[in-house]
Motif scaffolding. Structure first.
Motif, short mmCIF file in Angstrom:
data_model
loop_
_atom_site.label_atom_id
_atom_site.label_comp_id
_atom_site.label_asym_id
_atom_site.label_seq_id
_atom_site.Cartn_x
_atom_site.Cartn_y
_atom_site.Cartn_z
N ASP A 52 -40.39 -44.55 10.36
CA ASP A 52 -40.88 -45.40 11.45
C ASP A 52 -40.73 -44.76 12.83
N GLY A 53 -40.29 -43.49 12.88
CA GLY A 53 -40.20 -42.76 14.14
C GLY A 53 -38.84 -42.78 14.82
N ARG A 54 -37.89 -43.57 14.31
CA ARG A 54 -36.56 -43.62 14.92
C ARG A 54 -35.77 -42.36 14.59
N LYS A 55 -34.94 -41.94 15.53
CA LYS A 55 -34.15 -40.72 15.37
C LYS A 55 -32.72 -41.05 14.98
N VAL A 56 -32.15 -40.16 14.14
CA VAL A 56 -30.77 -40.32 13.67
C VAL A 56 -30.05 -38.99 13.85
N HIS A 57 -28.79 -39.07 14.28
CA HIS A 57 -27.97 -37.90 14.57
C HIS A 57 -26.62 -38.12 13.88
N ILE A 58 -26.21 -37.20 13.00
CA ILE A 58 -24.95 -37.33 12.26
C ILE A 58 -24.11 -36.08 12.48
N ARG A 59 -22.90 -36.29 12.96
CA ARG A 59 -21.99 -35.16 13.22
C ARG A 59 -20.81 -35.24 12.25
N PHE A 60 -20.43 -34.08 11.69
CA PHE A 60 -19.30 -33.95 10.79
C PHE A 60 -18.27 -33.06 11.49
N GLU A 61 -17.06 -33.59 11.71
CA GLU A 61 -16.04 -32.84 12.43
C GLU A 61 -14.76 -32.78 11.61
N PRO A 62 -14.29 -31.56 11.26
CA PRO A 62 -13.02 -31.44 10.54
C PRO A 62 -11.86 -31.95 11.38
N LEU A 63 -10.96 -32.70 10.75
CA LEU A 63 -9.76 -33.23 11.41
C LEU A 63 -8.59 -33.01 10.46
N GLY A 64 -7.87 -31.93 10.59
CA GLY A 64 -6.76 -31.66 9.68
C GLY A 64 -7.25 -31.63 8.24
N ASN A 65 -6.76 -32.56 7.41
CA ASN A 65 -7.19 -32.64 6.01
C ASN A 65 -8.35 -33.60 5.81
N GLY A 66 -8.94 -34.06 6.88
CA GLY A 66 -10.02 -35.03 6.79
C GLY A 66 -11.25 -34.61 7.56
N THR A 67 -12.22 -35.50 7.59
CA THR A 67 -13.48 -35.25 8.28
C THR A 67 -13.92 -36.52 9.00
#
Length: 136
Positions: A85-100
């Protein structure tokens, strides 16, 4: 209007990335509640690649396809796409110690209240967290 949802997953970013992007995992988490499921997922994870995920009520009363085209993919860091439908999506993955940490920002649609959209996308993200942590 943009809406942001986020979570921290207790798993390394490489595993989180696989759980997020591989169809065999997508079908296990990409729904907002237990009375829905994901019977189909296809994902060509590259710039210009297409994805399609079918979300359906388990009782068969309703289903829809969530689909779009990737505009930017940086492995283990960033996914951007444009929905059908034209909408934009932005997903960021950031390491944090033993997690994300996963931060997902999307353009709101106009048919449903913003709070409803945020709650729905957050519920899907919560399902993802549960799936990723159970399978890590």
């Amino acid at each position: 209007m943009q809406i942001t949802v986020e979570t921290i997953v207790s798993a390394p970013v490489e595993k989180v990335w696989d759980f997020w992007t591989k169809p065999e995992h997508i079908i296990n988490w990409c729904h907002a509640s237990d009375d829905w499921h994901t019977p189909y997922a296809d994902n060509d994870l590259q710039k210009g690649g297409k994805f399609k995920t079918t979300m359906a009520a388990k009782n068969g009363s309703f289903s829809f396809d969530f689909e779009g085209i990737y505009t930017n993919v940086i492995a283990h860091k960033l996914i951007e796409y444009v929905l059908a439908d034209g909408r934009k999506v932005h997903i960021r993955f950031e390491p944090l110690g033993n997690g994300t940490q996963i931060t997902e920002t999307f353009e709101a649609e106009t048919e449903n209240p913003a709070e409803m959209q945020q709650n729905g996308w957050q519920a899907i993200l919560n399902n993802f967290k549960k799936h990723a942590e159970l399978n890590s």
